[in-house]
Design an enzyme around this catalytic site. Sequence first.
Site, PDB file in Angstrom:
ATOM      1  N   ARG A 261      -8.196  40.587   2.167  1.00 35.59           N
ATOM      2  CA  ARG A 261      -8.269  41.679   1.195  1.00 35.59           C
ATOM      3  C   ARG A 261      -7.067  41.557   0.271  1.00 35.59           C
ATOM      4  O   ARG A 261      -5.973  41.152   0.705  1.00 35.59           O
ATOM      5  CB  ARG A 261      -8.217  43.043   1.888  1.00 35.59           C
ATOM      6  CG  ARG A 261      -9.514  43.473   2.531  1.00 35.59           C
ATOM      7  CD  ARG A 261     -10.576  43.838   1.487  1.00 35.59           C
ATOM      8  NE  ARG A 261     -11.819  44.261   2.106  1.00 35.59           N
ATOM      9  CZ  ARG A 261     -12.826  43.433   2.441  1.00 35.59           C
ATOM     10  NH1 ARG A 261     -12.730  42.139   2.210  1.00 35.59           N
ATOM     11  NH2 ARG A 261     -13.928  43.909   2.992  1.00 35.59           N
ATOM     12  N   GLU A 290      -9.918  45.174  -7.533  1.00 38.35           N
ATOM     13  CA  GLU A 290     -11.120  44.470  -8.003  1.00 38.35           C
ATOM     14  C   GLU A 290     -12.007  45.398  -8.817  1.00 38.35           C
ATOM     15  O   GLU A 290     -12.109  46.573  -8.475  1.00 38.35           O
ATOM     16  CB  GLU A 290     -11.900  43.928  -6.793  1.00 38.35           C
ATOM     17  CG  GLU A 290     -11.113  42.869  -6.063  1.00 38.35           C
ATOM     18  CD  GLU A 290     -11.760  42.420  -4.760  1.00 38.35           C
ATOM     19  OE1 GLU A 290     -12.902  42.825  -4.464  1.00 38.35           O
ATOM     20  OE2 GLU A 290     -11.105  41.655  -4.044  1.00 38.35           O
ATOM     21  N   HIS A 308     -14.323  37.421  -5.170  1.00 38.88           N
ATOM     22  CA  HIS A 308     -14.696  38.012  -3.872  1.00 38.88           C
ATOM     23  C   HIS A 308     -16.064  37.493  -3.406  1.00 38.88           C
ATOM     24  O   HIS A 308     -17.008  38.263  -3.219  1.00 38.88           O
ATOM     25  CB  HIS A 308     -14.687  39.542  -3.954  1.00 38.88           C
ATOM     26  CG  HIS A 308     -14.534  40.188  -2.605  1.00 38.88           C
ATOM     27  ND1 HIS A 308     -13.898  41.380  -2.421  1.00 38.88           N
ATOM     28  CD2 HIS A 308     -14.937  39.804  -1.355  1.00 38.88           C
ATOM     29  CE1 HIS A 308     -13.918  41.714  -1.133  1.00 38.88           C
ATOM     30  NE2 HIS A 308     -14.544  40.757  -0.469  1.00 38.88           N
TER      31      HIS A 308
HETATM   32  O1  LIG Z   1     -15.094  40.579   2.021  1.00 38.92           O
HETATM   33  C1  LIG Z   1     -16.136  40.618   2.577  1.00 38.92           C
HETATM   34  C2  LIG Z   1     -16.405  41.397   3.726  1.00 38.92           C
HETATM   35  O2  LIG Z   1     -15.502  42.135   4.169  1.00 38.92           O
HETATM   36  O3  LIG Z   1     -17.525  41.328   4.242  1.00 38.92           O
END
Ligand SMILES: O=CC(=O)O
Length: 344
Positions: A261, A290, A308
Amino acid sequence: MERNNANPQDLPMAVEANQEGLQSNEDLHLVLVLRLPSFNLPLNDILRPHFHLLDPADSPEPACSFLSNHAQSVRALICVGYAPVTAETLNLLPSLELIVASSAGVDHIDIQECRRRGIIMTNASTAFAEDAADYAVALLIDVWRRISAADRFLHAGLWPVKGDYPLASKLRGKRVGVVGLGSIGFEVSKRLEAFGCSIAYNSRMEKPSVPFPYYANVLDLAAHSDALVLCCSLTEQTRHIINKDVMTALGKKGVIINVGRGGLIDEKELVQFLSRGDIGGAGLDVFENEPDVPRELFELDNVVLSPHRAVATPESFEAVFQLIFTNLKAFFSNKPLQSVYQIE
Ligand SMILES: O=CC(=O)O
């Protein structure tokens, strides 16, 4: 954000048709689905024959009144994507016992409130582990071998003008520090071992079954690594785990890869370190705000950026749907769940 465009009928789900003799909607177990309306997965269509789904996003009622009016007896909730599950939402669900998250990260869920209430949580990191690990390794290879930068060099027509592209860096022999040795971190370490890298790790706890050296704090891991690969959850303990001191310890040639993250890194500091050349490069799939990405990063050739997408393939979504189904089925039959997220 549309996460998957697969049609339900295309999914080779091993979900068998109603084998438990469930005849009508009234016989089906009640499951609440929380999703942002823009999250349009075929999950509901797959689960509907097996469970009685309540989805506030399909109702004209405001979510709060929908939950108060229809969800008092709900015992299981599927959190799709990053729909926030706050303490206020949980207050509206007095009978809740289980949250099944369709994501690997669960920082959008108030896990402390879940712990207080004794609500069990499952997440999807086992289903996403291989794809996330492939992506992390791809980012690392890209930064070290400068593949994206070389691609830009050719696209700009610079080879005939500037001559040979500068040499990049070899993988074999590099020391990689994996931050978070859960299912994703473990897959990363397996892959990088095969490339001849040596692995060390930091995790909430040392894992006796793992042969790699353990560092109880990230600062020491950074001081003994050529690259850090971030695979851990974002929690109060891990927010900004990569700070100024860690970047200094990693050093001028050090590389940071983040598929966890954005909030794991102090992003403002990272931008400064990269811009000054105080670390060697970065491969970033996630960001603090984001979809906003610090503009300074666009100018840097030693940074590989991605929106992402590390976990996202149609195949990994199929695995997630299967996992969600299996966990819900186990829950309603009082059987052990396939994956449980350990709340600290
Ligand atoms: O980043 C993606 C997730 O947490 O599934």
